[in-house]
Design a protein around this motif. Structure first.
Motif, PDB file in Angstrom:
ATOM      1  N   GLY A  85     120.487 -19.157 -28.266  1.00 12.29           N
ATOM      2  CA  GLY A  85     119.604 -20.028 -27.479  1.00 12.29           C
ATOM      3  C   GLY A  85     118.784 -19.249 -26.469  1.00 12.29           C
ATOM      4  N   VAL A  86     119.408 -18.299 -25.806  1.00 11.53           N
ATOM      5  CA  VAL A  86     118.681 -17.503 -24.806  1.00 11.53           C
ATOM      6  C   VAL A  86     117.650 -16.614 -25.504  1.00 11.53           C
ATOM      7  CG1 VAL A  86     118.897 -15.672 -23.085  1.00 11.53           C
ATOM      8  CG2 VAL A  86     120.535 -17.564 -23.098  1.00 11.53           C
ATOM      9  N   PHE A  87     118.067 -15.952 -26.571  1.00 10.43           N
ATOM     10  CA  PHE A  87     117.118 -15.058 -27.262  1.00 10.43           C
ATOM     11  C   PHE A  87     115.915 -15.848 -27.776  1.00 10.43           C
ATOM     12  CE2 PHE A  87     115.580 -12.597 -30.937  1.00 10.43           C
ATOM     13  CZ  PHE A  87     115.344 -11.370 -30.307  1.00 10.43           C
ATOM     14  N   PRO A 106     109.111 -15.672 -27.481  1.00  6.52           N
ATOM     15  CA  PRO A 106     108.265 -15.214 -26.379  1.00  6.52           C
ATOM     16  C   PRO A 106     107.603 -16.360 -25.597  1.00  6.52           C
ATOM     17  CG  PRO A 106     107.008 -15.172 -28.407  1.00  6.52           C
ATOM     18  CD  PRO A 106     108.364 -15.734 -28.754  1.00  6.52           C
ATOM     19  N   VAL A 107     107.966 -17.604 -25.882  1.00  9.41           N
ATOM     20  CA  VAL A 107     107.253 -18.710 -25.242  1.00  9.41           C
ATOM     21  C   VAL A 107     107.602 -18.803 -23.754  1.00  9.41           C
ATOM     22  CG1 VAL A 107     106.941 -21.212 -25.215  1.00  9.41           C
ATOM     23  CG2 VAL A 107     107.071 -19.994 -27.391  1.00  9.41           C
ATOM     24  N   MET A 108     108.893 -18.780 -23.443  1.00  8.11           N
ATOM     25  CA  MET A 108     109.321 -18.980 -22.054  1.00  8.11           C
ATOM     26  C   MET A 108     109.543 -17.681 -21.300  1.00  8.11           C
ATOM     27  SD  MET A 108     111.651 -22.201 -21.579  1.00  8.11           S
ATOM     28  CE  MET A 108     110.894 -23.778 -21.608  1.00  8.11           C
ATOM     29  N   VAL A 109     110.088 -16.708 -21.969  1.00  9.12           N
ATOM     30  CA  VAL A 109     110.362 -15.426 -21.311  1.00  9.12           C
ATOM     31  C   VAL A 109     110.056 -14.301 -22.282  1.00  9.12           C
ATOM     32  CG1 VAL A 109     112.202 -16.366 -19.824  1.00  9.12           C
ATOM     33  CG2 VAL A 109     112.792 -15.373 -22.041  1.00  9.12           C
ATOM     34  N   THR A 110     109.917 -13.123 -21.726  1.00  6.79           N
ATOM     35  CA  THR A 110     109.785 -11.933 -22.565  1.00  6.79           C
ATOM     36  C   THR A 110     110.332 -10.748 -21.798  1.00  6.79           C
ATOM     37  OG1 THR A 110     108.272 -10.875 -24.131  1.00  6.79           O
ATOM     38  CG2 THR A 110     107.508 -11.053 -21.861  1.00  6.79           C
ATOM     39  N   GLY A 159     109.828 -20.956 -12.314  1.00 12.42           N
ATOM     40  CA  GLY A 159     111.054 -20.158 -12.213  1.00 12.42           C
ATOM     41  C   GLY A 159     110.792 -18.890 -11.442  1.00 12.42           C
ATOM     42  N   ASN A 160     111.367 -17.814 -11.904  1.00 16.39           N
ATOM     43  CA  ASN A 160     111.049 -16.500 -11.343  1.00 16.39           C
ATOM     44  C   ASN A 160     110.126 -15.743 -12.272  1.00 16.39           C
ATOM     45  OD1 ASN A 160     112.424 -16.810  -8.995  1.00 16.39           O
ATOM     46  ND2 ASN A 160     114.064 -15.371  -9.461  1.00 16.39           N
ATOM     47  N   GLY A 161     109.374 -16.484 -13.041  1.00 12.55           N
ATOM     48  CA  GLY A 161     108.365 -15.856 -13.864  1.00 12.55           C
ATOM     49  C   GLY A 161     108.789 -15.618 -15.293  1.00 12.55           C
ATOM     50  N   TYR A 162     107.900 -14.931 -16.000  1.00  8.82           N
ATOM     51  CA  TYR A 162     107.964 -14.783 -17.451  1.00  8.82           C
ATOM     52  C   TYR A 162     108.890 -13.649 -17.882  1.00  8.82           C
ATOM     53  CZ  TYR A 162     105.879 -14.352 -22.193  1.00  8.82           C
ATOM     54  OH  TYR A 162     105.661 -14.308 -23.538  1.00  8.82           O
ATOM     55  N   TYR A 163     109.127 -12.705 -16.975  1.00  9.52           N
ATOM     56  CA  TYR A 163     109.777 -11.469 -17.410  1.00  9.52           C
ATOM     57  C   TYR A 163     111.274 -11.457 -17.117  1.00  9.52           C
ATOM     58  CZ  TYR A 163     104.954 -10.132 -17.886  1.00  9.52           C
ATOM     59  OH  TYR A 163     103.634 -10.115 -18.261  1.00  9.52           O
ATOM     60  N   VAL A 164     112.001 -10.892 -18.053  1.00  9.68           N
ATOM     61  CA  VAL A 164     113.451 -10.741 -17.900  1.00  9.68           C
ATOM     62  C   VAL A 164     113.846  -9.350 -18.383  1.00  9.68           C
ATOM     63  CG1 VAL A 164     113.952 -13.204 -18.196  1.00  9.68           C
ATOM     64  CG2 VAL A 164     113.891 -11.707 -20.205  1.00  9.68           C
ATOM     65  N   ASN A 165     115.050  -8.968 -18.007  1.00 10.11           N
ATOM     66  CA  ASN A 165     115.603  -7.734 -18.576  1.00 10.11           C
ATOM     67  C   ASN A 165     117.019  -8.014 -19.059  1.00 10.11           C
ATOM     68  OD1 ASN A 165     117.288  -7.706 -16.347  1.00 10.11           O
ATOM     69  ND2 ASN A 165     116.773  -5.625 -15.725  1.00 10.11           N
ATOM     70  N   CYS A 166     117.750  -6.960 -19.365  1.00 12.40           N
ATOM     71  CA  CYS A 166     119.084  -7.133 -19.957  1.00 12.40           C
ATOM     72  C   CYS A 166     120.064  -7.757 -18.978  1.00 12.40           C
ATOM     73  CB  CYS A 166     119.605  -5.795 -20.440  1.00 12.40           C
ATOM     74  SG  CYS A 166     119.922  -4.655 -19.091  1.00 12.40           S
ATOM     75  N   THR A 167     119.928  -7.390 -17.698  1.00 10.55           N
ATOM     76  CA  THR A 167     120.832  -7.958 -16.694  1.00 10.55           C
ATOM     77  C   THR A 167     120.627  -9.462 -16.609  1.00 10.55           C
ATOM     78  OG1 THR A 167     120.935  -5.917 -15.447  1.00 10.55           O
ATOM     79  CG2 THR A 167     121.382  -7.935 -14.221  1.00 10.55           C
ATOM     80  N   LEU A 206     114.304  -5.069 -31.503  1.00  5.06           N
ATOM     81  CA  LEU A 206     113.385  -6.159 -31.173  1.00  5.06           C
ATOM     82  C   LEU A 206     113.809  -6.727 -29.826  1.00  5.06           C
ATOM     83  CD1 LEU A 206     112.839  -8.353 -34.387  1.00  5.06           C
ATOM     84  CD2 LEU A 206     111.145  -6.980 -33.182  1.00  5.06           C
ATOM     85  N   ALA A 207     113.075  -6.363 -28.788  1.00  7.18           N
ATOM     86  CA  ALA A 207     113.406  -6.894 -27.463  1.00  7.18           C
ATOM     87  C   ALA A 207     113.039  -8.373 -27.422  1.00  7.18           C
ATOM     88  CB  ALA A 207     112.650  -6.136 -26.387  1.00  7.18           C
ATOM     89  N   ILE A 208     113.691  -9.113 -26.553  1.00  4.07           N
ATOM     90  CA  ILE A 208     113.434 -10.551 -26.428  1.00  4.07           C
ATOM     91  C   ILE A 208     111.935 -10.786 -26.206  1.00  4.07           C
ATOM     92  CG2 ILE A 208     114.010 -10.538 -23.946  1.00  4.07           C
ATOM     93  CD1 ILE A 208     115.122 -13.405 -24.336  1.00  4.07           C
ATOM     94  N   GLY A 209     111.375 -11.659 -27.004  1.00  4.65           N
ATOM     95  CA  GLY A 209     109.961 -11.981 -26.879  1.00  4.65           C
ATOM     96  C   GLY A 209     109.040 -11.047 -27.639  1.00  4.65           C
ATOM     97  N   SER A 210     109.589  -9.987 -28.223  1.00  7.24           N
ATOM     98  CA  SER A 210     108.746  -8.997 -28.900  1.00  7.24           C
ATOM     99  C   SER A 210     108.856  -9.155 -30.417  1.00  7.24           C
ATOM    100  CB  SER A 210     109.181  -7.583 -28.498  1.00  7.24           C
ATOM    101  OG  SER A 210     108.565  -6.623 -29.334  1.00  7.24           O
ATOM    102  N   GLY A 211     107.764  -8.860 -31.106  1.00  6.72           N
ATOM    103  CA  GLY A 211     107.782  -8.893 -32.556  1.00  6.72           C
ATOM    104  C   GLY A 211     107.660  -7.508 -33.155  1.00  6.72           C
TER     105      GLY A 211
END
Lengths: 404, 246
Positions: free
Chosen positions: A229-231, A235-239, A269-277, A309-314
């Motif tokens: 679900g998170v992944f 790329p719509v909600m986060v990347t 929210g806190n924006g579009y970008y996320v990382n692994c943490t 393939l990072a989240i949001g990336s193709g």
């Protein structure tokens, strides 16, 4: 003349979870008051939420408590019950033939509400015309075997003044019921049960967690559901945060769950970008709300990456085209060490025999052994053969971030 | 975490930027009022105080003329300048990518994550300004603006909160002995107030979340105290005399 329902308590004993619902709040600022359902206050199902931990209630009779008012010169005591309105729709006759009873039983087992119905009991009214909170046993519940989910329960409340009389409808109530694998684990708490305890499970988290893990029967299935679900938010909600160097946005220190839930609802929210943490925190926190037992923990430091393939990336590449990660963080079981299992919603690894080159077979790491360098487990799929030895589990970083 | 911190110390040459400057600067009770960044309005401001973490003001801002950009402004209030630098180092450990680039300003120590984010320490505060949506937000300009507010805020002098009390419990100061500072202020305009203290003759820090001054020079000691409100700032000076024989 008649009866009026005043209030219903699902969580009538905040110290228990075997016969009653769990302690809840809605979000960081709103508490779920008990009684959850109140006349004139509760309109929609979500206005009266209740969550049950299947592992806790299994084998026990679940009960609710309800309070009533007598209207007019109704003889007392009366018998009161609540039928499952999905099976016994308002307007349907109370007297059913044998065939209809059989069909009804079949229908109930297939389509009945998760909380079944409130068995009839005698209720007496005081001089004020109101009853005490009376306990009702729930029967035909499906909680013993129900998978993770969120359901609307509709009850058709009825009374009768004597066994010879027909049942009379007097209220229809609807409730939102969350079914969890087990009692939510840290950082979620059940005590202290106070409006200031922001670590009580949030219904706004359960809404999404139950959706992602819908149908899960155990912790592993639930955690995998949440990971997927998170992944799938990308790329719509986060990347993945390529522009900002792979920085943490939602989980710096504690977990800004308020911001994340806002994002899930389509807000900034806190924006579009996320990382692994961030992703590790989303997975562990939301899965633990369902009764899983995950941690957020790191590996590293400084290792080369295989194409992923990072989240949001193709695009299959080491994240953002960088040569490697300074660290990586995932949701992790147990001691967060070599033999423990990881759930990584931040990236998909290559599942084929050679994760270093094309062709790539995407695999979202879910219940994967972390492994030693050279074992061919998660670690070797993430890190290059040269980098894998530096991609050590760092169990001392194991934590569950506080929610705010 | 210690392993990672040791590695970060080396990577970012921590020893070269960990020594505080001569003038001691301390912020206490930092708050954002929402008027700090011209052309931007706050979408959300959160005061967060978590165990083991410095109290933080976390905010997200939208441009007055919406173009989809969003700016995140986080400010962490550490106990002193040294703690602020340590916290800055910890925040540098929250990036999975290549090392951030050291930049000359804003603040006393600053790092940039490309054009998307700037982290800097100013006194006991650490600020993190970044662009968080697909439409980029002007990070450098807003980080510089925030730094001016943290450091001096001369543009808004006057018409600020009234400093009601400013005192120390002891009449005289001895070197290396911490003295608590009592200060209160009120603002007719309402809204949050925070304080900034500056000294050239001693160290300012927070102890148990209260400001204290420790003389390092013979004195007398002049502590410049500024109350910062939504509409302006006001200043007073607290003079502390040295104890006989100091």
């Amino acid at each position: 003349m008649g009866v009026q329902l005043l209030a219903i308590k699902f969580n009538h004993d905040p110290t228990g979870a075997t016969h009653e619902a769990l302690n809840l709040r809605r979000n960081a600022t709103e508490f779920v008051n008990v009684p959850e359902w109140e006349r004139g206050v509760s309109v929609n199902p979500e206005d009266s939420p209740a969550a049950y931990a299947v592992r806790q209630v299994r084998g026990h009779v679940v009960t609710i408590q309800a309070k009533f008012r007598r209207r007019g010169a109704l003889p007392q005591p009366v018998e009161i019950r609540a039928l499952d309105a999905t099976i016994d729709r308002p307007g349907a006759g109370g007297c059913v033939s044998f065939v209809r009873r059989v069909l009804r039983s079949l229908f109930r087992s297939l389509f009945g509400g998760v909380l079944g119905e409130a068995a009839a009991r005698t209720v007496a009214f005081g001089v004020s015309g109101e009853s005490a909170f009376e306990s009702f046993d729930l029967r035909y519940t499906r909680l013993d075997w129900m998978p993770v989910g969120v359901h609307t329960v509709a009850w058709r409340w009825q009374y009768r003044t004597s066994p010879a009389d027909a049942w009379v409808d007097f209220d229809l109530t609807r409730h939102r019921v969350y079914v969890l694998v087990d009692t939510p684990a840290d950082p979620w708490q059940q005590t202290p049960y106070t409006p200031t305890n922001t670590q009580l499970p949030w219904t706004e988290v359960l809404d999404h967690a139950c959706d992602w893990a819908w149908g899960a029967h155990d912790e592993t299935e639930a955690a995998c559901g949440v990971t997927r679900g998170v992944f799938a938010l990308g790329p719509v909600m986060v990347t993945y945060d390529c522009p900002g160097g792979g920085g943490t946005h939602y989980a710096l220190g504690g977990f800004n769950c308020t911001a994340f839930v806002e994002r899930l609802r389509g807000g900034p929210g806190n924006g579009y970008y996320v990382n692994c943490t961030d992703c590790a925190t989303f997975v562990a926190t939301f899965a633990n709300a369902l009764g899983c037992d995950l941690w957020q923990s790191r590996m590293g430091y400084g290792f080369g990456l295989n194409p992923l393939l990072a989240i949001g990336s193709g695009t299959w590449q080491p994240a953002c085209g960088w040569s490697g990660f300074s660290y990586h963080e995932v949701a992790w079981t147990g001691a967060c060490d070599v033999n423990d299992r990881v759930f990584d919603a931040c990236l998909e690894v290559d599942a084929d025999a050679d994760p270093t080159s094309v062709p790539h077979t995407p695999l979202l790491p879910c219940d994967m052994r972390f492994g030693n360098a050279g074992d061919g487990d998660y670690r070797d799929r993430l890190a290059t053969p040269v980098g894998s030895p530096a991609c050590d589990a760092q169990p001392s970083t194991r934590q569950r971030r506080i929610i705010f | 975490m210690q392993v990672q911190l040791d590695r970060l110390r080396e990577q970012y040459e921590f020893t070269s930027w960990s020594t505080p400057r001569d003038t001691s600067l301390l912020a206490w009770g930092f708050r954002l009022s929402g008027s700090e960044l011209p052309g931007w309005s706050p979408h959300r401001i959160q005061q967060v105080d978590l165990p083991g973490e410095p109290p933080a003001t976390l905010s997200v801002w939208r441009p007055a003329e919406g173009n989809g950009a969003l700016l995140a402004v986080n400010v962490y209030e550490c106990d002193d300048e040294t703690a602020a630098r340590r916290h800055l180092l910890r925040l540098l450990g929250e990036f999975q990518g290549p090392n951030l680039q050291r930049i000359a300003s804003p603040g006393e120590v600053a790092f940039a994550a490309g054009s998307a984010g700037i982290l800097f320490a100013r006194g006991n505060l650490v600020a993190f300004v970044r662009s968080i949506e697909r439409s980029p937000a002007p990070v450098a300009e807003n980080a510089a603006r925030l730094d001016r507010i943290l450091d001096a805020d001369v543009e808004r002098r006057g018409d600020g909160p009234e400093i009601d009390t400013l005192s120390i419990p002891a009449a005289e100061a001895r070197r290396q002995r911490p003295i608590p500072i009592d200060v209160t202020a009120s603002d007719r305009a309402g809204g949050p107030i925070w304080f900034r203290f500056r000294s050239d003759t001693g160290r300012l820090m927070l102890q148990n979340r209260r400001p204290v001054f420790t003389p390092t020079e013979p004195g007398p000691h002049d502590i410049e105290v500024t109350a910062i409100g939504a509409t302006g700032v006001s200043e007073r000076t607290l003079r502390i005399h040295p104890a006989p024989g100091e």
